[in-house]
Enzyme design. Structure first.
Site, PDB file in Angstrom:
ATOM      1  N   SER A 193       0.792  -1.228   0.000  1.00 19.43           N
ATOM      2  CA  SER A 193       0.000   0.000   0.000  1.00 19.43           C
ATOM      3  C   SER A 193       0.825   1.278   0.000  1.00 19.43           C
ATOM      4  O   SER A 193       0.371   2.294  -0.517  1.00 19.43           O
ATOM      5  CB  SER A 193      -0.964  -0.001   1.178  1.00 19.43           C
ATOM      6  OG  SER A 193      -0.284  -0.226   2.382  1.00 19.43           O
ATOM      7  N   HIS A 248      -5.476  -3.335  -2.726  1.00 21.46           N
ATOM      8  CA  HIS A 248      -5.151  -2.406  -3.814  1.00 21.46           C
ATOM      9  C   HIS A 248      -5.126  -3.098  -5.180  1.00 21.46           C
ATOM     10  O   HIS A 248      -5.012  -2.427  -6.205  1.00 21.46           O
ATOM     11  CB  HIS A 248      -3.805  -1.718  -3.546  1.00 21.46           C
ATOM     12  CG  HIS A 248      -3.853  -0.892  -2.309  1.00 21.46           C
ATOM     13  ND1 HIS A 248      -4.303   0.407  -2.292  1.00 21.46           N
ATOM     14  CD2 HIS A 248      -3.558  -1.206  -1.021  1.00 21.46           C
ATOM     15  CE1 HIS A 248      -4.279   0.865  -1.056  1.00 21.46           C
ATOM     16  NE2 HIS A 248      -3.833  -0.101  -0.264  1.00 21.46           N
ATOM     17  N   LYS A 281     -11.862   0.484  -2.078  1.00 29.06           N
ATOM     18  CA  LYS A 281     -10.887   1.188  -2.923  1.00 29.06           C
ATOM     19  C   LYS A 281     -11.408   1.217  -4.367  1.00 29.06           C
ATOM     20  O   LYS A 281     -12.282   2.007  -4.661  1.00 29.06           O
ATOM     21  CB  LYS A 281      -9.519   0.559  -2.740  1.00 29.06           C
ATOM     22  CG  LYS A 281      -9.121   0.604  -1.250  1.00 29.06           C
ATOM     23  CD  LYS A 281      -7.726   0.237  -0.977  1.00 29.06           C
ATOM     24  CE  LYS A 281      -7.461  -0.007   0.505  1.00 29.06           C
ATOM     25  NZ  LYS A 281      -7.575   1.170   1.362  1.00 29.06           N
TER      26      LYS A 281
HETATM   27  N1  PMP Z   1      -5.217  -4.017   3.494  1.00 29.69           N
HETATM   28  C1  PMP Z   1      -4.536  -3.063   2.851  1.00 29.69           C
HETATM   29  C2  PMP Z   1      -3.302  -3.450   2.100  1.00 29.69           C
HETATM   30  C3  PMP Z   1      -4.976  -1.732   2.882  1.00 29.69           C
HETATM   31  O1  PMP Z   1      -4.287  -0.773   2.254  1.00 29.69           O
HETATM   32  C4  PMP Z   1      -6.168  -1.418   3.594  1.00 29.69           C
HETATM   33  C5  PMP Z   1      -6.730  -0.007   3.639  1.00 29.69           C
HETATM   34  N2  PMP Z   1      -5.829   1.003   3.783  1.00 29.69           N
HETATM   35  C6  PMP Z   1      -6.838  -2.459   4.260  1.00 29.69           C
HETATM   36  C7  PMP Z   1      -6.341  -3.739   4.185  1.00 29.69           C
HETATM   37  C8  PMP Z   1      -8.073  -2.178   5.043  1.00 29.69           C
HETATM   38  O2  PMP Z   1      -9.167  -2.019   4.215  1.00 29.69           O
HETATM   39  P1  PMP Z   1     -10.425  -1.140   4.652  1.00 29.69           P
HETATM   40  O3  PMP Z   1     -10.073   0.292   4.380  1.00 29.69           O
HETATM   41  O4  PMP Z   1     -11.547  -1.647   3.822  1.00 29.69           O
HETATM   42  O5  PMP Z   1     -10.651  -1.393   6.104  1.00 29.69           O
END
Ligand code: PMP
Length: 398
Positions: free
Chosen positions: A178, A206, A237
């Protein structure tokens, strides 16, 4: 009372790590308005512009009129609607799996699956740069935690050799990291997992909608469909909604329905969020040009950002080819500046010029690796990227 809080907040301010909100007053995807100021948004994960798609908005509105806004109870009580089930079928098909289970967020999906599947006699093996929700899931589990160096297969193999005596091993990796935007070396991870008899899980937060010919994720990108044991993804996302999911074999999903505490003990996702995600999956199929436009922007950013000569810390990630050209395959482009305060300053200067690019600081990234995190969407134009690149060159001259 609570003086320690003043001290902790002051320490954050002193080290450039204090966080505060910006108030969004309007958002159309490519453009965002903050306190009345219009900016080009380069820090949203709305990669395909679907949060603003008319069909996604209409689906959410219809669901709200039919079911009300809140689900009113958990899935196992009275919160399980037809829309939850339809969405799960669609997600399972999209990821090529028998079944899927929707959680209230991606964060909760990671907490639920990892803590439900591992116990005292197990080992969870993670990449050092995995998302915070995976790390928190490991803290919640009673299993032993082993961390391997980022994308480093020798380090992963050493951990697998060291942990041979435990009952089961679960390897977890982000598909697209991320904060770095690089990809997990999935083919090699899968062959090591096979050699050492480990279970595999990928976090496709992502990758869902952004990578692979049809946006189905990292397995599709590497032509390895159906090979990973557990797929985690988020609806928040590229799908422009809210919620998380796990996809896999029917028995895995049945187990989670019975054992995943972050699924059982929380209110079901609002039906409108399910309807929005369902519509987004349909739009991804019906409008492949969105994915194509995103891909074109990624290629353009590789050229424009790759040609910049910036006075920044050298990225440790292998994002450049031997010839020096930038080779990012995802919509996430980090510019690692290093110093927290300098990173904040450049982000603020970009803001003043009409670009919203977030500054990412520790503990989200390792110490000394504060960065600007540029995210591209299908909605950005060539001119948007060119203007951003020339501002970066002016603000961070070589
Ligand atoms: N995994 C990754 C790699 C993320 O980037 C994120 C969100 N930033 C999440 C899980 C969590 O997802 P959510 O925003 O739906 O809680």
């Amino acid at each position: 009372m609570l003086e320690f809080i003043d001290q902790e907040l002051e320490a954050l301010k002193q080290t450039g790590l204090y966080r505060s909100f910006k108030t969004v007053t309007n958002s159309t995807g490519r453009l965002i308005e903050i306190d009345g100021k219009k900016l080009l948004n380069f820090c949203s994960n709305n990669y395909l512009g679907l949060a603003n798609h008319p069909l996604v908005i209409a689906a959410a509105n219809t669901a709200t009129s039919e079911f009300g806004f809140g689900a009113g109870a958990s899935r196992l009580i009275s919160g399980n609607t037809l829309l939850h089930e339809k969405l799960e079928k669609k997600l399972a098909a999209f990821k090529g799996r028998e079944e899927a289970l929707v959680f209230s967020t991606g964060y909760l999906a990671n907490l639920g699956v990892i803590s439900a599947l591992t116990g005292e006699n197990d080992t969870i093996i993670i990449d050092r740069l995995n998302h915070a929700s995976i790390i928190d899931a490991c803290r919640l589990s009673k299993a032993r935690l082993q961390v391997y160096k980022h994308r480093d297969l020798a380090s992963l193999e050493a951990v697998l050799k060291r942990s041979a005596k435990c009952q089961k091993r679960l390897i977890v990796t982000d598909s697209i990291f991320s904060m770095d935007g690089d990809l997990a070396p999935l083919p090699e991870i899968l062959s090591l997992a096979k050699k050492y008899d480990a279970v595999t899980m990928i976090d496709e937060a992502h990758a869902t909608g952004t990578i692979g010919p049809r946006g189905q994720g990292l397995e599709e990108y590497y032509n390895l469909k159906g090979q990973v044991d557990i797929i985690m993804g988020t609806l928040s996302k590229a799908l422009g909604s809210l919620g998380g999911f796990i996809a896999g074999e029917a028995k895995l999903i049945d187990h989670l329905r019975n054992k995943a505490r972050s699924f059982i003990y929380t209110t079901a996702l609002p039906p409108s969020a399910c309807a929005a995600a369902l519509a987004a999956l349909e739009v991804i199929e019906a409008e492949p040009e969105r994915k194509k436009r995103l891909q074109q922007n990624i290629c353009l950013a590789n050229t424009l950002l790759g040609n910049l000569r910036l006075n920044v810390a050298v990225s440790k990630e292998p994002r450049r080819s031997a010839s020096g050209s930038l080779e990012q395959q995802s919509p996430i482009f980090p510019i690692i500046i290093g110093d927290n305060e300098r990173t904040m300053r450049v982000s603020q200067q970009l803001y003043e010029r009409g670009f919203y690019v977030s500054a990412i600081r520790p503990p989200t990234v390792p110490d000394g690796e504060a960065r600007l995190r540029i995210t591209l969407t299908s909605e950005h134009t060539k001119e948007d990227l060119e203007c951003l690149a020339s501002s970066l060159q002016e603000l961070i001259p070589a």
